[in-house]
Write a protein that holds these residues in place. Structure first.
Motif, PDB file in Angstrom:
ATOM      1  N   ALA A 199       0.820  -1.215   0.000  1.00 35.91           N
ATOM      2  CA  ALA A 199       0.000   0.000   0.000  1.00 35.91           C
ATOM      3  C   ALA A 199       0.849   1.257   0.000  1.00 35.91           C
ATOM      4  CB  ALA A 199      -0.929  -0.001   1.208  1.00 35.91           C
ATOM      5  N   SER A 200       2.058   1.197   0.548  1.00 40.69           N
ATOM      6  CA  SER A 200       2.906   2.388   0.648  1.00 40.69           C
ATOM      7  C   SER A 200       3.338   2.909  -0.710  1.00 40.69           C
ATOM      8  CB  SER A 200       4.141   2.090   1.505  1.00 40.69           C
ATOM      9  OG  SER A 200       5.022   1.192   0.832  1.00 40.69           O
ATOM     10  N   LEU A 201       3.235   2.100  -1.766  1.00 34.59           N
ATOM     11  CA  LEU A 201       3.627   2.534  -3.109  1.00 34.59           C
ATOM     12  C   LEU A 201       2.443   2.998  -3.939  1.00 34.59           C
ATOM     13  CD1 LEU A 201       6.266  -0.194  -4.057  1.00 34.59           C
ATOM     14  CD2 LEU A 201       6.615   2.001  -2.928  1.00 34.59           C
ATOM     15  N   LEU A 202       1.258   3.003  -3.353  1.00 34.17           N
ATOM     16  CA  LEU A 202       0.050   3.408  -4.067  1.00 34.17           C
ATOM     17  C   LEU A 202      -0.477   4.725  -3.532  1.00 34.17           C
ATOM     18  CD1 LEU A 202      -1.879   0.019  -4.280  1.00 34.17           C
ATOM     19  CD2 LEU A 202      -1.103   1.370  -6.239  1.00 34.17           C
ATOM     20  N   ASP A 203      -1.129   5.470  -4.413  1.00 33.12           N
ATOM     21  CA  ASP A 203      -1.810   6.685  -3.990  1.00 33.12           C
ATOM     22  C   ASP A 203      -2.915   6.312  -2.996  1.00 33.12           C
ATOM     23  OD1 ASP A 203      -4.171   8.740  -4.402  1.00 33.12           O
ATOM     24  OD2 ASP A 203      -2.355   9.736  -5.104  1.00 33.12           O
ATOM     25  N   PRO A 204      -3.144   7.131  -1.955  1.00 29.86           N
ATOM     26  CA  PRO A 204      -4.193   6.816  -0.977  1.00 29.86           C
ATOM     27  C   PRO A 204      -5.565   6.580  -1.606  1.00 29.86           C
ATOM     28  CG  PRO A 204      -2.803   8.586  -0.156  1.00 29.86           C
ATOM     29  CD  PRO A 204      -2.367   8.331  -1.562  1.00 29.86           C
ATOM     30  N   VAL A 205      -5.850   7.251  -2.719  1.00 27.36           N
ATOM     31  CA  VAL A 205      -7.138   7.033  -3.388  1.00 27.36           C
ATOM     32  C   VAL A 205      -7.236   5.605  -3.902  1.00 27.36           C
ATOM     33  CG1 VAL A 205      -8.581   7.746  -5.330  1.00 27.36           C
ATOM     34  CG2 VAL A 205      -7.354   9.471  -3.997  1.00 27.36           C
ATOM     35  N   ALA A 248       2.837   5.242 -10.782  1.00 24.55           N
ATOM     36  CA  ALA A 248       2.087   6.115 -11.682  1.00 24.55           C
ATOM     37  C   ALA A 248       1.663   5.398 -12.964  1.00 24.55           C
ATOM     38  CB  ALA A 248       2.922   7.351 -12.042  1.00 24.55           C
ATOM     39  N   ASP A 249       2.497   4.481 -13.472  1.00 27.31           N
ATOM     40  CA  ASP A 249       2.161   3.776 -14.707  1.00 27.31           C
ATOM     41  C   ASP A 249       0.935   2.897 -14.489  1.00 27.31           C
ATOM     42  OD1 ASP A 249       4.380   4.939 -15.850  1.00 27.31           O
ATOM     43  OD2 ASP A 249       5.687   3.249 -15.375  1.00 27.31           O
ATOM     44  N   PRO A 250      -0.045   2.936 -15.414  1.00 26.87           N
ATOM     45  CA  PRO A 250      -1.288   2.171 -15.213  1.00 26.87           C
ATOM     46  C   PRO A 250      -1.064   0.685 -14.954  1.00 26.87           C
ATOM     47  CG  PRO A 250      -1.555   3.727 -17.011  1.00 26.87           C
ATOM     48  CD  PRO A 250      -0.110   3.774 -16.627  1.00 26.87           C
ATOM     49  N   ASP A 251      -0.134   0.061 -15.690  1.00 24.97           N
ATOM     50  CA  ASP A 251       0.067  -1.371 -15.481  1.00 24.97           C
ATOM     51  C   ASP A 251       0.715  -1.649 -14.118  1.00 24.97           C
ATOM     52  OD1 ASP A 251       2.393  -0.127 -16.444  1.00 24.97           O
ATOM     53  OD2 ASP A 251       3.239  -2.039 -17.095  1.00 24.97           O
ATOM     54  N   GLU A 252       1.611  -0.759 -13.691  1.00 24.52           N
ATOM     55  CA  GLU A 252       2.213  -0.929 -12.370  1.00 24.52           C
ATOM     56  C   GLU A 252       1.163  -0.757 -11.283  1.00 24.52           C
ATOM     57  OE1 GLU A 252       5.817   0.943  -9.581  1.00 24.52           O
ATOM     58  OE2 GLU A 252       5.121   2.007 -11.377  1.00 24.52           O
TER      59      GLU A 252
END
Length: 312
Positions: A199-205, A248-252
């Motif tokens: 979760a730490s690598l994802l935007d909170p949204v 940020a990349d959609p696939d990532e």
């Protein structure tokens, strides 16, 4: 990130060792003390831990801190070539020194790094608010020594790769995130900590969209790993570092969302997130009937009798 990212030579600077702490009852050492006993600067020690070269254990006092067992110190000391081999294995270099090691120009070195062929091991934001990427010297030597990479080190870059670079491709942030996630997962001793690492690598949204339960999101936050320090909170350097640390990349983003959902499901199965206890509603207190209650009861029975009489 290619617009505001530069790379140049910058050897890792020494960090002050600070006051050392004594060993605990089980003989484990605090990071500062362990670094001194291994003959490493603190920055070198932290990188060795990051790479899994030095194993840590949770601090019994809690707080998310880590310590190093005395047995681990002895294991490393008994390794072949200690301490030179240990220090050489964590040597991080920038573009100028890295290009010299690989015997290529700085421009070619940067192209290889942007294409993701060279994976950074750490970064920092300099005083010009530009990102400086650092790489393991050992990995650069191995890349240059591999005959399969010879076409990439000499001659023109293949046309397909040139087109990607012209379109602004820069895989350095993404590959650093992948490496950093591996470090976080190695340090996670709890299923919720593993989920929080993803979760730490994802935007909170994105996290809120995957983890709909507010109690589970709150529990994840408790285990969220502290980000690498880059400037004071809210500073331009800190905001730039936060941008690098967020996919940020959609696939990532998609595969991180999938990994997060799987990790939360696994954590939920082992130990559900805590929830507030439901308080029982107290029953109304008993009271004695009053004359008013008797009158009302009589009126109700009389009305009920008249209604039943009409229906019959």
């Amino acid at each position: 990130m290619s617009g505001n990212t530069i790379t140049h030579e910058n050897a890792a600077t020494a960090e002050p060792i600070g006051t050392t702490r004594g060993t605990t009852r089980d003989g484990s050492l605090a990071p500062n003390r362990a670094a001194r006993e291994l003959g490493l600067r603190r920055s070198e020690f932290d990188l060795a831990v990051h790479l899994g070269r030095i194993r840590t254990v949770p601090d019994d006092e809690g707080g998310g801190r880590r310590r190093i067992a005395r047995e681990e110190i002895e294991r490393i000391r008994e390794g072949e070539g200690f301490p030179e081999a240990l220090r050489a294995g964590v040597r991080a270099v920038g573009t100028t020194e890295g290009a010299a090691l690989m015997e290529v120009t700085r421009a070619r070195y940067t192209r290889l790094a942007r294409l993701g062929l060279l994976v950074p091991v750490k970064f920092y934001v300099n005083r010009y608010r530009a990102v400086v990427w650092l790489y393991l010297a050992d990995e650069l030597r191995q890349f240059a020594a591999d005959e399969r990479n010879a076409p990439l080190l000499k001659g023109r870059t293949p046309e397909g790769l040139r087109d990607q670079l012209a379109e602004g491709l820069d895989l350095r942030p993404r590959h650093w995130r992948g490496r950093h996630l591996g470090f976080l997962l190695r340090q996670a001793d709890d299923p919720w900590a593993r989920a929080a690492a993803v979760a730490s690598l994802l935007d909170p949204v994105e996290v809120a969209d995957v983890v709909r339960d507010p109690y589970e999101r709150s529990h994840l936050l408790r285990f969220r790993p502290a980000p690498p320090a880059h400037g004071s909170p809210g500073s331009p350097a800190a905001r730039l570092a936060e941008e690098i640390m967020t996919a940020a990349d959609p696939d990532e983003v998609d595969w991180l969302r999938t990994d997060l959902a799987d990790a939360v499901e696994a954590a939920r199965g082992q130990r559900p997130a805590p929830r507030p206890a439901l308080r029982p509603v107290p029953a109304p207190p008993d009271r004695k009937p009053t004359p008013h209650d008797a009158r009302e009861s009589g009126r109700f029975r009389g009305l009920l009798g008249r209604l039943l009489g009409r229906e019959s």
